[in-house]
Design a protein around this motif. Structure first.
Motif, PDB file in Angstrom:
ATOM      1  N   PRO A  91      13.190 -22.208 -16.088  1.00 35.01           N
ATOM      2  CA  PRO A  91      12.211 -22.385 -17.089  1.00 35.01           C
ATOM      3  C   PRO A  91      12.759 -21.686 -18.116  1.00 35.01           C
ATOM      4  O   PRO A  91      13.771 -21.037 -18.436  1.00 35.01           O
ATOM      5  CB  PRO A  91      10.788 -21.799 -16.538  1.00 35.01           C
ATOM      6  N   PHE A 131       8.303 -25.468 -19.817  1.00 30.83           N
ATOM      7  CA  PHE A 131       9.518 -26.528 -19.413  1.00 30.83           C
ATOM      8  C   PHE A 131       9.438 -27.607 -20.285  1.00 30.83           C
ATOM      9  O   PHE A 131       8.497 -28.303 -20.797  1.00 30.83           O
ATOM     10  CB  PHE A 131       9.097 -27.230 -18.068  1.00 30.83           C
ATOM     11  N   GLN A 155      10.381 -31.547 -17.483  1.00 32.68           N
ATOM     12  CA  GLN A 155       9.080 -31.501 -16.671  1.00 32.68           C
ATOM     13  C   GLN A 155       9.032 -32.783 -15.896  1.00 32.68           C
ATOM     14  O   GLN A 155       8.211 -32.593 -14.844  1.00 32.68           O
ATOM     15  CB  GLN A 155       7.867 -32.293 -17.974  1.00 32.68           C
TER      16      GLN A 155
END
Length: 218
Positions: A109, A119, A124
């Protein structure tokens, strides 16, 4: 700091059942972004030395059942090397991924200026609808882990497990934390909120500032 030496005060703690996993522990007074702690846990070689990273990954993989689907390993604390080996160990053990490519993603992240975990758009798809494991070096208060859990859930991921090298807590936000080392493995290990730190109240000087990257002596 009057000659304070991290190396001179450091001791080694070996994982039960695997002497190749070594936690290097230094007692003192240390400040993290969330708390004050009585011991610095050096995991530098675990993160960067291939033989140690493989040993850690193998140990963590033992905690997962073949019936647990895993699509993505979210690596906190610069644990991408261990994360890659963990993905390999889970695949060899027969753990299945549900994504179209039938393989496990390894990603990390990002933290914004407010400390929030996010993210990016290109990452994603590795989170949304995916079965995720969170991998951390250490869990002390659980605040960073809780933020990680909330972020993955926000982006549509499913939490299938949390693995850590060290954890002072057994559960965060209702999720069990599996770890190689526990607080009981380190004699006299304590963590305090900054305003409640017994070391500060006893006028014990701070030895270093520490975070997931390492330490800076004061």
């Amino acid at each position: 700091m009057g000659g304070f030496s991290m190396r001179e005060k450091m001791t080694k703690i070996y994982a039960k059942g695997n002497k190749n996993i070594i936690l290097r522990v230094t007692p003192g007074h240390f400040v993290t972004p969330q708390s004050h702690i009585t011991h610095y846990l050096d995991m530098t070689t675990m993160r960067s030395r291939v033989s140690e990273a493989q040993a850690v990954a193998k140990e963590l993989a033992n905690k997962y059942q073949v019936s647990t689907p895993v699509d993505t390993i979210v690596c906190m604390d610069s644990l991408e090397v261990i994360g890659a080996f963990l993905a390999e160990e889970l695949t060899k053990a027969g753990v299945h991924s549900m994504n179209a490519h039938q393989t496990i993603y390894v990603t990390s992240p990002e933290f914004n200026s407010q400390g929030q975990i996010l993210f990016r758009d290109n990452i994603q798809p590795m989170i949304k609808g995916k079965n995720c494991i969170i991998l951390m070096s250490s869990v002390t208060t659980g605040k960073t882990l809780q933020s990680g859990i909330e972020s993955i859930l926000y982006y549509g991921g499913v939490i299938r497990g949390v693995s850590a090298i060290f954890s002072a807590v057994s559960k965060v936000a209702g999720v069990d934390v599996d770890s190689i080392f526990r607080q009981k493995d380190i004699p006299d290990y304590c963590t305090y909120k900054s305003r409640e730190c017994k070391l500060c109240k006893n006028l014990v000087k701070i030895d270093a500032l520490v975070n997931s990257f390492g330490y800076t002596k004061i």
